[in-house]
Scaffold this motif. Structure first.
Motif, PDB file in Angstrom:
ATOM      1  N   GLN A  37      34.347  36.760  42.827  1.00  0.00           N
ATOM      2  CA  GLN A  37      35.305  36.648  43.742  1.00  0.00           C
ATOM      3  C   GLN A  37      35.496  35.247  44.198  1.00  0.00           C
ATOM      4  O   GLN A  37      34.461  34.673  44.489  1.00  0.00           O
ATOM      5  CB  GLN A  37      34.699  37.515  45.066  1.00  0.00           C
TER       6      GLN A  37
ATOM      7  N   SER B 178      40.470  38.973  45.547  1.00  0.00           N
ATOM      8  CA  SER B 178      40.033  40.222  46.073  1.00  0.00           C
ATOM      9  C   SER B 178      38.958  40.653  45.146  1.00  0.00           C
ATOM     10  O   SER B 178      38.847  40.683  44.108  1.00  0.00           O
ATOM     11  CB  SER B 178      41.209  41.166  46.042  1.00  0.00           C
ATOM     12  N   ALA B 179      38.081  41.615  46.079  1.00  0.00           N
ATOM     13  CA  ALA B 179      36.944  42.183  45.230  1.00  0.00           C
ATOM     14  C   ALA B 179      37.207  43.510  44.908  1.00  0.00           C
ATOM     15  O   ALA B 179      36.345  44.588  44.529  1.00  0.00           O
ATOM     16  CB  ALA B 179      35.635  42.033  46.096  1.00  0.00           C
TER      17      ALA B 179
ATOM     18  N   GLY C 159      37.647  44.020  40.877  1.00  0.00           N
ATOM     19  CA  GLY C 159      36.786  43.483  39.850  1.00  0.00           C
ATOM     20  C   GLY C 159      35.674  44.053  39.471  1.00  0.00           C
ATOM     21  O   GLY C 159      35.395  44.188  38.059  1.00  0.00           O
TER      22      GLY C 159
ATOM     23  N   ASP D 273      38.564  32.077  45.239  1.00  0.00           N
ATOM     24  CA  ASP D 273      39.780  31.716  45.746  1.00  0.00           C
ATOM     25  C   ASP D 273      40.437  30.599  45.303  1.00  0.00           C
ATOM     26  O   ASP D 273      39.843  29.504  45.261  1.00  0.00           O
ATOM     27  CB  ASP D 273      39.892  31.561  47.395  1.00  0.00           C
TER      28      ASP D 273
ATOM     29  N   THR E  62      37.747  35.828  37.632  1.00  0.00           N
ATOM     30  CA  THR E  62      37.906  35.810  39.158  1.00  0.00           C
ATOM     31  C   THR E  62      38.894  36.536  39.701  1.00  0.00           C
ATOM     32  O   THR E  62      39.941  36.791  39.001  1.00  0.00           O
ATOM     33  CB  THR E  62      37.690  34.447  39.519  1.00  0.00           C
ATOM     34  N   ASP E  63      38.691  36.680  41.157  1.00  0.00           N
ATOM     35  CA  ASP E  63      40.073  37.132  41.693  1.00  0.00           C
ATOM     36  C   ASP E  63      39.769  36.983  43.178  1.00  0.00           C
ATOM     37  O   ASP E  63      38.447  36.847  43.508  1.00  0.00           O
ATOM     38  CB  ASP E  63      40.231  38.757  41.617  1.00  0.00           C
TER      39      ASP E  63
END
Ligand SMILES: NC(=O)c1ccc[n+]([C@@H]2O[C@H](COP(=O)([O-])OP(=O)(O)OC[C@H]3O[C@@H](n4cnc5c(N)ncnc54)[C@H](O)[C@@H]3O)[C@@H](O)[C@H]2O)c1
Length: 260
Positions: free
Chosen positions: A65, A43-44, A47, A67, A40-41
């Motif tokens: 994506q 920001s896209a 990724g 948070d 995950t991250d």
């Protein structure tokens, strides 16, 4: 002679903050070892390309994506993994980091509330929210392994280098991890922490001045910054069956700084 089995074949592994830095190298290491990796991250930006890069190697990876500071997203992520994969064998709560220095302060008297709250939200509450839903799933399925990415800033006090809020968040995260390790040992859930010092990630290599890099290297008895692969190696071992008796530990991967 039969080919040796990869360590994470048929395992479902989650890595948060996995699109860059230590999380990226860790995600790739799990995928290379046969895992189906969900990374995950917030920001896209990076990724999707990293997911494609891993898949081109014939490895299993999926970018989401998400948070870590958002309770609904943290819950939804685990529900999605459970629905698609049926289980979650390993979770690496890696998303975190030091916020911009002007938001921080190093003392109690000059730390701004906004910076304090952001650092606690990301580096402490983010891991709490992650573990809350990961452990619920692991309780249902009868076990699992968690590694949280800490920092030596959570083990030792260095007022000249790091910030009060980051150090306190990482120290709290280490204590929370021990709490979870003790509480869920009977449920076959292991919880450990890796604690890096300065790591030569793509970002630190690109953005730190040469002066800062040699200052950081000089802090270590090994006279160098750590490589992200060293943190990934420690995480993969702690999550593996080889470490079946290890829970509640914080493993510094720091070239010996914590021993000084
Ligand atoms: N790099 C170092 O020198 C070092 C040293 C000690 C500890 N650490 C710890 O290692 C971990 C990884 O650090 P890194 O250096 O690879 O940093 P990084 O900034 O390169 O990677 C962190 C990733 O987490 C993501 N992220 C940030 N906030 C998020 C959120 N709310 N939800 C989901 N993702 C989020 C970022 O977008 C980024 O891709 C952190 O927990 C950090 O505190 C790093």
């Amino acid at each position: 002679m039969t080919a040796s089995r990869k360590r994470y074949e048929n395992k479902i592994v989650l890595v948060t903050g996995g699109a860059t830095g230590i999380g990226k190298i860790t995600s790739a290491a799990f995928a290379r070892e046969g895992a189906s990796v969900v990374f995950t991250d917030l920001s896209a930006e990076h990724g999707p390309a990293f997911e494609a890069q891993l898949r081109e190697q014939g490895w299993q990876a999926r970018f989401v994506q998400s948070d870590v500071t958002d309770p609904a997203q943290s819950e939804g992520l685990i529900a999605d993994i459970a629905q698609r994969h049926g289980r979650l064998d390993v979770a690496v709560n890696n998303a975190g980091g030091i916020l911009a220095p002007d938001e921080l302060g190093t003392g109690v008297h000059d730390t701004l509330e906004e910076g304090w709250n952001k650092n606690i939200a990301l580096n402490l509450s983010g891991v709490f929210l992650g573990m809350k839903y990961q452990i619920r799933q692991m309780l249902k399925q009868g076990g699992g392994a968690i590694v949280n990415t800490g920092s030596i800033a959570g083990l030792i006090v260095d007022v000249d280098f790091t910030s009060l809020s980051y150090s306190t968040a990482k120290a709290g995260m280490i204590h929370m991890s021990k709490w979870a390790a003790v509480m869920y040992a009977k449920n076959h859930i292991r919880v450990n922490v890796v604690a890096p010092a300065a790591v030569a990630t793509e970002a630190t290599k690109a953005f730190l001045s040469d002066e800062m890099k040699s200052f950081l290297a000089g802090q270590s008895p090994m006279q160098r910054m750590s490589e992200p692969e060293e943190i990934a190696n420690a995480t993969l071992w702690l999550c593996s069956d080889e470490a079946y008796g290890v829970t509640g530990v914080t493993l510094p991967v720091d070239g010996g700084i914590a021993a000084k």
